[in-house]
Design a protein around this motif. Structure first.
Motif, short mmCIF file in Angstrom:
data_model
loop_
_atom_site.label_atom_id
_atom_site.label_comp_id
_atom_site.label_asym_id
_atom_site.label_seq_id
_atom_site.Cartn_x
_atom_site.Cartn_y
_atom_site.Cartn_z
N THR A 488 47.71 30.00 91.68
CA THR A 488 48.68 31.01 91.24
C THR A 488 49.01 30.87 89.76
OG1 THR A 488 50.46 29.55 91.98
CG2 THR A 488 49.72 31.26 93.52
N ILE A 489 49.03 29.61 89.28
CA ILE A 489 49.32 29.38 87.85
C ILE A 489 48.18 29.89 86.99
CG2 ILE A 489 49.74 27.63 86.09
CD1 ILE A 489 51.14 25.97 88.19
N LEU A 490 46.94 29.56 87.41
CA LEU A 490 45.78 30.05 86.66
C LEU A 490 45.76 31.57 86.61
CD1 LEU A 490 43.02 27.61 87.97
CD2 LEU A 490 43.86 27.77 85.64
N THR A 491 46.08 32.18 87.75
CA THR A 491 46.08 33.64 87.81
C THR A 491 47.12 34.22 86.85
OG1 THR A 491 45.38 33.58 90.11
CG2 THR A 491 46.40 35.64 89.32
N ARG A 492 48.30 33.59 86.81
CA ARG A 492 49.35 34.08 85.95
C ARG A 492 49.01 33.92 84.47
NH1 ARG A 492 55.31 31.41 85.63
NH2 ARG A 492 56.16 32.76 84.03
N VAL A 493 48.43 32.76 84.13
CA VAL A 493 48.03 32.52 82.74
C VAL A 493 47.03 33.55 82.29
CG1 VAL A 493 46.78 30.93 81.23
CG2 VAL A 493 48.55 30.06 82.76
N ARG A 494 46.03 33.83 83.14
CA ARG A 494 45.02 34.82 82.78
C ARG A 494 45.61 36.22 82.72
NH1 ARG A 494 41.51 31.80 86.81
NH2 ARG A 494 40.13 30.50 85.55
N ALA A 495 46.50 36.52 83.67
CA ALA A 495 47.04 37.87 83.75
C ALA A 495 47.85 38.23 82.52
CB ALA A 495 47.90 38.02 85.00
N GLU A 496 48.58 37.26 81.96
CA GLU A 496 49.44 37.59 80.82
C GLU A 496 48.63 38.00 79.59
OE1 GLU A 496 52.75 35.46 79.72
OE2 GLU A 496 53.68 35.57 81.68
N SER A 497 47.47 37.38 79.38
CA SER A 497 46.63 37.79 78.26
C SER A 497 46.07 39.18 78.49
CB SER A 497 45.48 36.79 78.06
OG SER A 497 45.95 35.60 77.49
N VAL A 498 45.68 39.46 79.73
CA VAL A 498 45.13 40.78 80.04
C VAL A 498 46.21 41.84 79.93
CG1 VAL A 498 44.05 42.19 81.83
CG2 VAL A 498 43.34 39.80 81.51
N LEU A 499 47.41 41.53 80.47
CA LEU A 499 48.49 42.51 80.44
C LEU A 499 48.98 42.79 79.02
CD1 LEU A 499 50.65 41.44 83.50
CD2 LEU A 499 49.34 43.56 83.25
N ARG A 500 48.88 41.79 78.14
CA ARG A 500 49.35 41.99 76.77
C ARG A 500 48.54 43.09 76.09
NH1 ARG A 500 48.78 36.77 73.83
NH2 ARG A 500 46.61 37.39 73.92
N ALA A 501 47.22 43.07 76.29
CA ALA A 501 46.39 44.12 75.71
C ALA A 501 46.68 45.46 76.37
CB ALA A 501 44.91 43.76 75.86
N ALA A 502 46.85 45.44 77.70
CA ALA A 502 47.14 46.69 78.40
C ALA A 502 48.50 47.25 78.00
CB ALA A 502 47.08 46.46 79.91
N ALA A 503 49.43 46.34 77.68
CA ALA A 503 50.78 46.78 77.32
C ALA A 503 50.80 47.60 76.05
CB ALA A 503 51.71 45.58 77.17
N VAL A 504 49.84 47.38 75.17
CA VAL A 504 49.79 48.16 73.93
C VAL A 504 49.48 49.62 74.25
CG1 VAL A 504 48.56 48.46 71.75
CG2 VAL A 504 49.13 46.18 72.56
N ARG A 505 48.60 49.81 75.25
CA ARG A 505 48.25 51.20 75.62
C ARG A 505 49.27 51.79 76.59
NH1 ARG A 505 42.81 48.99 75.69
NH2 ARG A 505 41.57 49.92 74.03
N GLU A 506 49.80 50.96 77.47
CA GLU A 506 50.71 51.48 78.49
C GLU A 506 52.03 50.71 78.47
OE1 GLU A 506 48.54 51.30 82.12
OE2 GLU A 506 46.83 52.42 81.35
N THR A 507 52.13 49.73 79.38
CA THR A 507 53.34 48.91 79.42
C THR A 507 52.99 47.56 79.99
OG1 THR A 507 55.61 48.78 80.21
CG2 THR A 507 54.01 49.71 81.73
N GLY A 508 53.79 46.57 79.68
CA GLY A 508 53.49 45.22 80.16
C GLY A 508 54.75 44.46 80.44
N GLY A 509 54.63 43.20 80.80
CA GLY A 509 55.80 42.42 81.15
C GLY A 509 55.81 41.06 80.50
N ASP A 510 56.82 40.31 80.81
CA ASP A 510 57.01 38.97 80.28
C ASP A 510 57.38 38.07 81.45
OD1 ASP A 510 57.23 36.91 78.53
OD2 ASP A 510 59.26 37.42 77.87
N GLY A 511 57.31 36.79 81.31
CA GLY A 511 57.62 35.90 82.42
C GLY A 511 58.17 34.58 81.96
N GLY A 512 58.55 33.75 82.94
CA GLY A 512 59.06 32.43 82.64
C GLY A 512 57.93 31.45 82.39
#
Length: 567
Positions: A488-512
């Protein structure tokens, strides 16, 4: 107490004007000049006459440094021809033409003294122009040229002024002037580079954002004073030091250092930039009184100032014709070079790379060719056409350097009060006339930069590119030398980098964050930052995208720093 009240009133005025200027559709510096001028004629207003050394030594170095650290070195290099033409050749030409006309107008003024005033009124102040240009979305290349011109032309004008004042005493020959100019430029560049590298190296060892930013406030003066003592251009030394510091801060300073420095310097720049325009206005009444006490009246001095304004505008537009023609020719040649560069890259990719030495050499050559190809793409994608040339031609507003330099003229110079009023008239008229009509001109010519969609796509592409590099460093099973990591940690680490790029085009999030997550994300961020620096060196992406990506990485790194207790 009076000075404290004046400072408080000035800051409040600056903030109020900056707050409401966008709603009025007028650049804040223009409003501040008008406000200051109106105040200077009030019955209770004090007589204002500032020692020019306060401006030339106390205000100009930090102003230029704060602007230089934010100019991408890549953009400055790509536009060096245009910047050099406007900030050196045009300033010398404007000095010669306006100086000779002043020599013809004032019968008791010798040629050297006339050239001194010509040097005073020759350098445009790009503060208002770049503020308007950025607000209206001018092409990035136009803004870079305006910023670069504003950074360097002050150095040219002040060196010319110094030589002309020396010539009034009959101690400078033509070859002596040329030698002094070359010496001033060469030594200033050397001092600026040395100070830029040295101060960044020292600041990188402090590991404290407060101390780091405090030292950065001294850097402009550390660069300025030695250069002046050596007889070189302190102003140019400051600009070079700022360019070097801004470029190297991405690799040598921490995210916390950059965030702190960026915010604090923006505040300093805001106060100084707007404060000097307000100060310009408050000096109007004092200048008028000084001229009234002399033979040649205010009206005559103002008329001469209007004439010189027209001459400077004509000279600038005349210079734009060969400059733009040369830049357009360069763009056409760049297209041809692009074909040859593509062919060279294809041959290099097809060459055998079994030998490690050959492979390393091929990699270096490939990077060099890729950088040149990116330069070609930049030249062809953002070519300076005739409409851009018109905007550049109409952006020659004079500013505070003109006034401060005018007040540094020798006190025994004939017509000194009138010459200062002439310089002030040029500065005031160009700021109000050209600065006030520049937005309408840009709108009428429809000169616009890249669309918001294109900017967003380029930034998202860059983020995806660096994220791919960063995620490649994360093991599928564990951190090196540690226990296996939960999926779950690996998935979250990877997801944040992917979401950051997607957030520029659409929207993204932040986490603890927790300890393992922080270590993984830091590993990813380190690799992403290395990839970003590599992308910057190649110059494939837009400088605005590179700057925004750096800000995003800085913000995330600072967030991780806080979550990890500052370790």
């Amino acid at each position: 107490m009076e000075y404290a009240l004046a400072a408080v009133a000035a800051i409040v005025t600056i903030v109020l004007v900056a707050r409401f200027a966008p709603k009025l559709g007028v650049a804040a510096p223009l409003i501040l000049i008008v406000v200051g001028s109106l105040f200077s004629f009030l019955p209770f207003a004090p007589s204002v006459e500032v020692d020019p050394e306060w401006i030339l030594v106390g205000v100009l170095p930090p102003l230029l440094y704060s602007a230089a650290v934010n100019v991408p070195l890549m953009d400055f290099r790509r536009n060096l021809k245009a910047i050099t033409g406007l900030s050196v050749v045009l300033v010398i030409l404007s000095t010669a033409v306006s100086g000779y006309l002043l020599y013809l107008i004032f019968p008791d003024l010798d040629l050297a003294a006339a050239f001194a005033l010509g040097a005073v009124i020759s350098p445009p102040d790009a503060v208002a122009a770049t503020a308007i240009g950025k607000r209206l979305g001018l092409p990035g290349r136009l803004v870079t040229v305006l910023e670069g011109e504003g950074l360097v032309n002050d150095a040219t004008a002040l060196v010319l002024l110094r030589s002309a004042i020396a010539a009034t005493a009959g101690v400078v020959s033509l070859w002596g002037f040329v030698g002094d100019f070359v010496f001033a430029v060469a030594v200033a560049i050397g001092v600026g580079i040395a100070i830029g590298f040295a101060t960044v190296a020292v600041r990188a060892r402090l590991n404290n954002p407060v101390l780091n930013t405090s030292i950065s406030f001294a850097v402009p003066f550390i660069a300025y004073l030695p250069a002046e003592e050596l007889g070189a251009s302190g102003v140019l030394s400051v600009v070079v030091a700022g360019l070097v510091a801004g470029h190297r801060s991405a690799t040598r300073l921490t995210a916390q250092d950059r965030i702190s420095e960026r915010l604090n310097w923006r505040t300093v720049q805001f106060i100084l930039e707007n404060g000097v325009f307000l100060l310009m206005g408050t000096e109007v009444a004092t200048l008028v009184v000084q001229v009234e006490d002399d033979d040649l009246g205010v009206g005559s001095a103002v008329l001469i100032g209007l004439l010189m304004t027209a001459v400077l505008i004509v000279v600038r537009f005349a210079f734009m014709v060969p400059l733009i023609a040369s830049l357009r020719r360069d763009a056409r040649r760049a297209q041809t070079r692009g074909v040859y560069l593509d062919q060279a890259l294809d041959r290099l990719r097809g060459a055998p790379t079994d030998d490690p030495r050959v492979r390393a050499r091929a990699s270096r050559i490939s990077r060099m060719l890729a950088r040149r190809r990116a330069d070609v793409d930049s030249l062809t994608a953002e070519g300076l056409g005739w409409r851009g040339g018109v905007v550049l031609g109409w952006s020659g507003m004079r500013g505070v350097v003109t006034l401060a330099a005018a007040q540094s003229l020798p006190r025994d110079l004939p017509y000194r009060p009138q010459l200062i009023l002439v310089a002030f008239t040029v500065a005031l008229v160009t700021l109000l006339l050209q600065g006030g009509t520049l937005p309408a001109l840009i709108g009428r010519l429809r000169v616009t930069g890249a669309s918001a969609e294109r900017e967003r796509d380029d930034l998202a592409s860059l983020l995806e590119e660096i994220s791919t590099t960063g995620l490649a460093t994360v093991s599928d099973t564990a951190l090196e030398g540690e226990e296996p990591v939960e999926p779950t940690i690996l998935t979250r680490v990877r997801a944040e980098s992917v979401l950051r790029a997607a957030a520029v085009r659409e929207t993204g999030g932040d986490g603890g964050a927790h300890a393992v997550y922080v270590r993984l994300r830091r590993r990813v961020l380190e690799a992403e930052r290395a990839a970003l620096i590599e992308a910057r060196s190649l110059g494939v992406h837009r400088s605005t995208s590179l700057a925004k990506a750096e800000h995003l990485l800085d913000q995330e790194e600072a967030r991780l720093y806080r979550h990890d207790g500052g370790h």
